[in-house]
Scaffold this active site. Sequence first.
Site, PDB file in Angstrom:
ATOM      1  N   ARG A  24      -0.024  14.732  13.064  1.00 34.57           N
ATOM      2  CA  ARG A  24       0.634  14.670  11.360  1.00 34.57           C
ATOM      3  C   ARG A  24       0.688  16.003  10.770  1.00 34.57           C
ATOM      4  NH1 ARG A  24      -1.272   8.716   9.545  1.00 34.57           N
ATOM      5  NH2 ARG A  24       1.023   9.145   8.401  1.00 34.57           N
ATOM      6  N   PRO A  25       1.940  16.869  11.106  1.00 34.10           N
ATOM      7  CA  PRO A  25       1.660  17.831  10.034  1.00 34.10           C
ATOM      8  C   PRO A  25       2.444  18.072   8.877  1.00 34.10           C
ATOM      9  CG  PRO A  25       3.789  17.839  11.735  1.00 34.10           C
ATOM     10  CD  PRO A  25       2.971  16.935  11.759  1.00 34.10           C
ATOM     11  N   ARG A  43      -4.720  10.547   4.171  1.00 37.09           N
ATOM     12  CA  ARG A  43      -3.982  11.339   4.677  1.00 37.09           C
ATOM     13  C   ARG A  43      -2.939  11.235   3.298  1.00 37.09           C
ATOM     14  NH1 ARG A  43      -1.426  13.995   7.964  1.00 37.09           N
ATOM     15  NH2 ARG A  43       0.648  13.264   7.098  1.00 37.09           N
ATOM     16  N   CYS A  68      -4.156  12.458  12.459  1.00 38.85           N
ATOM     17  CA  CYS A  68      -5.595  11.545  12.959  1.00 38.85           C
ATOM     18  C   CYS A  68      -5.343  11.179  13.985  1.00 38.85           C
ATOM     19  CB  CYS A  68      -4.805  10.291  11.360  1.00 38.85           C
ATOM     20  SG  CYS A  68      -3.368   9.891  11.577  1.00 38.85           S
ATOM     21  N   LEU A 101       7.889  19.314   6.723  1.00 36.14           N
ATOM     22  CA  LEU A 101       8.345  19.180   6.300  1.00 36.14           C
ATOM     23  C   LEU A 101       8.609  19.132   4.864  1.00 36.14           C
ATOM     24  CD1 LEU A 101       9.633  16.635   8.618  1.00 36.14           C
ATOM     25  CD2 LEU A 101      11.072  18.750   8.098  1.00 36.14           C
ATOM     26  N   ASP A 124       4.430   0.503  12.237  1.00 35.79           N
ATOM     27  CA  ASP A 124       3.734  -0.140  11.244  1.00 35.79           C
ATOM     28  C   ASP A 124       3.111  -1.318  11.816  1.00 35.79           C
ATOM     29  OD1 ASP A 124       3.081   1.781   8.069  1.00 35.79           O
ATOM     30  OD2 ASP A 124       2.729   2.474  10.091  1.00 35.79           O
ATOM     31  N   LYS A 180       0.590  -1.275   0.140  1.00 33.89           N
ATOM     32  CA  LYS A 180       0.041   0.308   0.121  1.00 33.89           C
ATOM     33  C   LYS A 180       0.707   1.456  -0.092  1.00 33.89           C
ATOM     34  CE  LYS A 180      -1.989   1.624   4.226  1.00 33.89           C
ATOM     35  NZ  LYS A 180      -1.197   2.956   4.688  1.00 33.89           N
ATOM     36  N   ASN A 181       1.910   1.227   0.652  1.00 33.92           N
ATOM     37  CA  ASN A 181       2.460   2.752   0.565  1.00 33.92           C
ATOM     38  C   ASN A 181       3.345   2.899   0.201  1.00 33.92           C
ATOM     39  OD1 ASN A 181       0.843   2.802   2.913  1.00 33.92           O
ATOM     40  ND2 ASN A 181       2.736   2.787   4.669  1.00 33.92           N
ATOM     41  N   ILE A 230       7.750   7.122  16.926  1.00 37.95           N
ATOM     42  CA  ILE A 230       7.135   7.612  15.757  1.00 37.95           C
ATOM     43  C   ILE A 230       5.812   8.471  15.756  1.00 37.95           C
ATOM     44  CG2 ILE A 230       6.872   8.228  12.514  1.00 37.95           C
ATOM     45  CD1 ILE A 230      10.151   6.671  13.153  1.00 37.95           C
ATOM     46  N   ARG A 242      -8.548  -0.643   4.528  1.00 37.73           N
ATOM     47  CA  ARG A 242      -7.943   0.293   3.767  1.00 37.73           C
ATOM     48  C   ARG A 242      -6.287  -0.283   3.419  1.00 37.73           C
ATOM     49  NH1 ARG A 242      -6.244   3.649   7.513  1.00 37.73           N
ATOM     50  NH2 ARG A 242      -4.406   4.611   5.715  1.00 37.73           N
TER      51      ARG A 242
HETATM   52  C1  EPZ Z   1       3.933   7.095   6.700  1.00 39.57           C
HETATM   53  O1  EPZ Z   1       3.150   7.592   6.811  1.00 39.57           O
HETATM   54  C2  EPZ Z   1       3.049   5.691   5.970  1.00 39.57           C
HETATM   55  N1  EPZ Z   1       2.242   6.074   5.001  1.00 39.57           N
HETATM   56  C3  EPZ Z   1       2.891   5.105   7.560  1.00 39.57           C
HETATM   57  O2  EPZ Z   1       2.083   4.390   7.668  1.00 39.57           O
HETATM   58  C4  EPZ Z   1       3.593   4.698   8.192  1.00 39.57           C
HETATM   59  O3  EPZ Z   1       3.441   4.989   9.885  1.00 39.57           O
HETATM   60  C5  EPZ Z   1       5.194   6.202   8.338  1.00 39.57           C
HETATM   61  O4  EPZ Z   1       5.172   6.236   6.770  1.00 39.57           O
HETATM   62  C6  EPZ Z   1       5.620   6.118   9.474  1.00 39.57           C
HETATM   63  O5  EPZ Z   1       7.039   4.827   8.553  1.00 39.57           O
HETATM   64  C7  EPZ Z   1       2.240   5.915   3.921  1.00 39.57           C
HETATM   65  O6  EPZ Z   1       3.146   5.982   2.663  1.00 39.57           O
HETATM   66  C8  EPZ Z   1       1.239   6.482   3.141  1.00 39.57           C
HETATM   67  P1  EPZ Z   1       5.955  10.529   8.751  1.00 39.57           P
HETATM   68  P2  EPZ Z   1       3.947   9.191   6.613  1.00 39.57           P
HETATM   69  O7  EPZ Z   1       5.986  11.685   7.426  1.00 39.57           O
HETATM   70  O8  EPZ Z   1       4.969   9.519   5.250  1.00 39.57           O
HETATM   71  C9  EPZ Z   1       6.677  13.483  11.541  1.00 39.57           C
HETATM   72  C10 EPZ Z   1       0.244   2.510   7.533  1.00 39.57           C
HETATM   73  O9  EPZ Z   1      -0.328   2.583   8.572  1.00 39.57           O
HETATM   74  N2  EPZ Z   1       6.424  14.658  10.719  1.00 39.57           N
HETATM   75  O10 EPZ Z   1       7.215   9.244   8.167  1.00 39.57           O
HETATM   76  O11 EPZ Z   1       2.732  10.482   7.000  1.00 39.57           O
HETATM   77  C11 EPZ Z   1       5.364  12.661  11.938  1.00 39.57           C
HETATM   78  O12 EPZ Z   1       4.424  13.442  12.435  1.00 39.57           O
HETATM   79  C12 EPZ Z   1       0.421   4.047   8.156  1.00 39.57           C
HETATM   80  O13 EPZ Z   1       0.532   2.041   6.627  1.00 39.57           O
HETATM   81  C13 EPZ Z   1       6.701  16.588  11.019  1.00 39.57           C
HETATM   82  O14 EPZ Z   1       7.116  16.475  12.106  1.00 39.57           O
HETATM   83  O15 EPZ Z   1       5.655   9.346   8.367  1.00 39.57           O
HETATM   84  C14 EPZ Z   1       6.117  11.223  12.493  1.00 39.57           C
HETATM   85  O16 EPZ Z   1       6.295  11.600  13.498  1.00 39.57           O
HETATM   86  C15 EPZ Z   1       0.422   4.483   9.176  1.00 39.57           C
HETATM   87  N3  EPZ Z   1       6.132  17.058  10.152  1.00 39.57           N
HETATM   88  C16 EPZ Z   1       6.614  11.116  11.638  1.00 39.57           C
HETATM   89  O17 EPZ Z   1       7.511  12.869  11.340  1.00 39.57           O
HETATM   90  C17 EPZ Z   1       6.336  16.484   9.001  1.00 39.57           C
HETATM   91  O18 EPZ Z   1       6.575  17.735   7.761  1.00 39.57           O
HETATM   92  C18 EPZ Z   1       7.040  10.740  10.812  1.00 39.57           C
HETATM   93  O19 EPZ Z   1       6.096  10.754   9.936  1.00 39.57           O
HETATM   94  C19 EPZ Z   1       6.358  15.540   8.417  1.00 39.57           C
HETATM   95  C20 EPZ Z   1       6.394  14.355   9.345  1.00 39.57           C
END
Ligand code: EPZ
Length: 420
Positions: free
Chosen positions: A120-121, A91, A115, A124, A306, A22-23, A328, A398
Amino acid sequence: MESLLIKGGVPLHGEVTVSGAKNAVLPIMAATLLTCEPCMIHRVPDLSDVKFMGQILTSLGARVAFDGSTLRIQARKINGVGDYDLIRRMRGSVCIMGPLLGRLKKAAVSLPGGCVIGARPIILHLKGFKALGAKVTIEGGFARASARRLIGSDMFLGGRAGSTVLGTANVMMAATLAEGVTVIESAACEPEVVDLANFLNAMGARITGAGSPTITITGVTQLHGAEHEVIPDRIEAATYAIAAAATNGEITLRGARGDHLHAVFDKLKDTGVNIERKGTTVTVCRKGRLKPVDITTLPYSGFPTDAQAQMMALMILTPGISIITERIFESRFMHVSELARLGADIEIEGPSAIVKGGKPLSGAPVMASDLRASAALVIAGLAARGTTQVNRVYHLDRGYEQIDSKLRKLGARIKRIQGP
Ligand code: EPZ
């Protein structure tokens, strides 16, 4: 709304084929917006998130056609503003922003909002677009980015919890059509980022270093269509491996990438589970009593967040104390109170959950809150005595392709019913 009814206590046995990730497929679908030529994507999992992304691409003007597990997408003529309501609801759709900015030099997406697992801002992501020379604004619930030209540059994309997966993907996609060279430091190293980079390179992009914390993108003037097979879903594979251990069974995973699962398999071995890898086949078999382990979630190649909930479901069955620390996401313990309904003994201390395991579980009605929490409830239900009813299984659909029929083939007593 649908629910799953599970009669527990049956060790799982047999083979299960791992679906496409999916990801990986979500950003790859978004990447097709970077060209006006047709793209073919294979091993596409049948998931509601994938269907949803298809609707979003269609709302931008792309032609999307599903043919079994093959997807044909052509974004001949597109507009830069996605459907507010559609995007807000998933998202993962934020990753259309980079391709739109790359190709059209403008993009507007509704802010994804938080969520249940965290705020999840996308700060970045926007920081990366700004570094490429885009003007970025947040207004009326939309994040907007626009530029007359995108210019390659060096940037650091590390944040509070380390790297960002979709942030790396988004900026990498925009940079493919920027002028000059972009270097992303503290890039996410997840296999899904590598799979996306491979697809982009097949489209004519020039990306090196994917899979390492430093990714270099040399911009090109345009990209062409491409064909690609998505990697197998390492989190789905991890979920079935943990279900085999939780039910004292033996499962063979077909089409798995064991090299994407070192952290999970390492912990499973520490609990006393046997893991045998041969090519893309992995056999998981529990040998006797489980041992408690401590887990801390980290960016790849550390233990995946995950798979945290699923591993907690295994630890509640394991005699002794184990400590699970979530580094995370700030609130990814929604499954704890529902696991307690089955008889689990878990205490939350800040970012850690202290699991006092080994008490037998008994089935009960439980509520799914998010995708991975619901997988943990299914695993606990499979191991519990009596009947467990998991409500709101739309969360599961999902991210897990046909989970109930796959589990039934492994001997589980599970069926889908109309729930409350
Ligand atoms: C991806 O989400 C995955 N989703 C998530 O899987 C997964 O949990 C996550 O990566 C971490 O491995 C998809 O690929 C669709 P991040 P993503 O940006 O990219 C913080 C599932 O169950 N952050 O790597 O949205 C954020 O809040 C889902 O399949 C900032 O602070 O995650 C988090 O604490 C859930 N500022 C951390 O970084 C930003 O601009 C990692 O988030 C972006 C992120």
